[in-house]
Write an enzyme that holds these catalytic residues in place. Structure first.
Site, short mmCIF file in Angstrom:
data_model
loop_
_atom_site.label_atom_id
_atom_site.label_comp_id
_atom_site.label_asym_id
_atom_site.label_seq_id
_atom_site.Cartn_x
_atom_site.Cartn_y
_atom_site.Cartn_z
N SER A 1 2.53 -1.67 10.92
CA SER A 1 4.39 -2.29 11.26
C SER A 1 4.90 -3.52 11.34
O SER A 1 5.37 -3.41 11.70
CB SER A 1 3.87 -1.52 12.50
OG SER A 1 3.63 -0.11 13.11
N GLY B 1 2.81 -1.06 4.47
CA GLY B 1 2.54 0.31 4.09
C GLY B 1 4.07 1.02 4.22
O GLY B 1 4.65 0.48 2.99
N ASN C 1 1.10 -0.90 0.14
CA ASN C 1 -0.03 0.10 0.14
C ASN C 1 0.60 1.10 -0.06
O ASN C 1 1.10 1.52 0.94
CB ASN C 1 -1.03 -0.10 0.95
CG ASN C 1 -1.87 1.23 1.56
OD1 ASN C 1 -2.10 1.86 0.67
ND2 ASN C 1 -2.78 1.37 2.23
N TRP C 2 1.15 1.81 -1.23
CA TRP C 2 1.99 2.93 -1.41
C TRP C 2 1.51 4.36 -0.82
O TRP C 2 2.00 4.87 -0.76
CB TRP C 2 2.38 3.34 -2.68
CG TRP C 2 3.10 1.86 -3.22
CD1 TRP C 2 4.30 1.32 -2.33
CD2 TRP C 2 4.38 1.77 -4.35
NE1 TRP C 2 5.64 0.09 -2.97
CE2 TRP C 2 5.58 0.88 -4.11
CE3 TRP C 2 4.29 2.55 -5.46
CZ2 TRP C 2 6.08 0.45 -5.31
CZ3 TRP C 2 5.07 2.77 -6.92
CH2 TRP C 2 5.79 1.34 -6.91
N LYS C 3 0.12 4.46 -0.77
CA LYS C 3 -0.88 5.47 0.59
C LYS C 3 -0.45 6.59 -0.93
O LYS C 3 -0.59 6.52 -2.75
CB LYS C 3 -0.03 5.84 1.41
CG LYS C 3 -0.54 4.71 2.03
CD LYS C 3 -0.50 4.29 3.75
CE LYS C 3 -0.51 3.64 4.56
NZ LYS C 3 -0.33 3.41 5.79
N GLU D 1 -5.86 -5.11 10.31
CA GLU D 1 -5.07 -3.60 10.45
C GLU D 1 -5.27 -3.27 11.62
O GLU D 1 -5.94 -1.78 11.73
CB GLU D 1 -5.07 -2.65 9.49
CG GLU D 1 -4.65 -3.48 7.79
CD GLU D 1 -4.02 -2.39 7.06
OE1 GLU D 1 -2.82 -2.27 7.11
OE2 GLU D 1 -4.53 -1.83 6.62
N HIS E 1 -9.58 1.09 4.23
CA HIS E 1 -8.08 1.77 5.06
C HIS E 1 -8.86 2.15 6.47
O HIS E 1 -9.77 3.32 5.88
CB HIS E 1 -7.04 2.26 4.17
CG HIS E 1 -5.85 2.18 4.93
ND1 HIS E 1 -5.82 2.99 5.89
CD2 HIS E 1 -5.27 1.17 5.26
CE1 HIS E 1 -4.48 3.18 5.95
NE2 HIS E 1 -4.31 1.77 5.83
P1 PGA Z 1 2.49 0.66 8.36
O1 PGA Z 1 1.32 0.70 7.64
O2 PGA Z 1 3.31 -0.65 7.34
O3 PGA Z 1 3.57 1.55 7.32
O4 PGA Z 1 2.03 1.46 9.41
C1 PGA Z 1 0.53 -0.38 7.04
C2 PGA Z 1 -0.95 -0.07 6.05
O5 PGA Z 1 -1.89 1.44 6.76
O6 PGA Z 1 -2.13 -0.47 5.41
#
Ligand code: PGA
Length: 244
Positions: free
Chosen positions: A208, A228, A5-7, A165, A93
């Site tokens: 995380s 993420g 998930n590159w956001k 999540e 999400h």
């Molecule tokens: P993170 O994000 O791995 O940076 O905690 C995960 C996500 O939001 O899908």
């Protein structure tokens, strides 16, 4: 399965350059471990990212409209995603639930449309720190999933993945204990079964995950991981792939 998930971490040029530079090495790592990776860039990169798809790297989106077409300024139709070769789409999400008021009903509507267009929804669910402290994690997840369960029970041919999540673990340094995740997944499987869901949904863990925490979690805890921050850093991503 791993999902990146590159956001909104990589603007267009950076995302394309990432793919140009690293997709071959990442593919090799995936081949070594017989794994698959779904990369979810921003909408604007999806068309150009198609060049980098192969039998190991698939394309996903980070969200979708809850409508197919019409006067929905700024929305992206599930039809467009299907036409562009997206195989998966993240929905619900916690960042979208919290910042854009996405409700369980909207998430279910999105799931319905995606399934109609042959795209597998990856439905994100998770409790806040307070809900966890109150001991209501499973109740929160069940509430987030009840409409999805109905949908899946009515469409036994459709597939969906569920990404657990915890909100408090996203963008943080902390992860739940592996046995807590296992207990939660057990509860979710029994909830889905009780609600008439016949198909087996992949249960992913996200929040995380990095090359260190994945060792603490243990691979058997989930059917896959939603990444993420770790998915944008090519070295970390390769380490994760090779440890799976
Ligand atoms: P993170 O994000 O791995 O940076 O905690 C995960 C996500 O939001 O899908």
């Amino acid at each position: 399965m791993l999902v990146a998930n590159w956001k909104m971490q990589l603007p267009y040029e950076e995302a394309l350059s990432w793919l140009r530079t690293y997709s071959k090495e990442v593919t090799k790592s995936l081949e070594t471990r017989n794994n698959k990776l779904v990369i979810c860039p921003s909408f604007t990169e999806i068309a150009d990212a198609r060049r980098f798809i192969n039998n190991r790297i698939m394309l996903g989106a980070q969200d979708v409209s809850s409508h197919e077409r019409g006067p929905y300024t700024g929305d992206v139709s599930p039809l467009s995603l299907a036409q562009l070769g997206c195989k998966y789409t993240l929905i619900g999400h916690s960042e979208r639930r919290q910042q854009y008021g996405e409700t369980d009903a909207i998430v279910a509507q999105k799931a319905h449309l995606l399934m109609q267009h042959g795209i597998e929804p990856i439905i994100c669910v998770g409790e806040t720190r307070q809900e966890r402290d109150e001991g209501s994690t499973v109740a929160v997840l069940e509430k987030q999933l009840i409409l999805i369960a109905q949908l899946l029970s009515e469409q036994p041919e459709a597939t969906a993945s569920i990404a657990y999540e915890p909100v408090w673990a996203i963008g943080a340094q902390q992860i739940p204990r592996a046995h807590d995740i296992s207990d939660i997944f057990r509860a979710l499987r029994s909830f889905l079964e009780k609600n008439g869901v016949k198909q087996s949904c992949a249960l992913l863990y996200g929040g995380s995950v990095n090359e260190r925490t994945i060792k603490d979690l243990g691979l058997s805890v989930a059917d896959g991981f939603l990444l993420g921050r770790a998915s944008v850093d090519s070295e970390t991503l390769k380490k994760i792939i090779l440890s799976c």
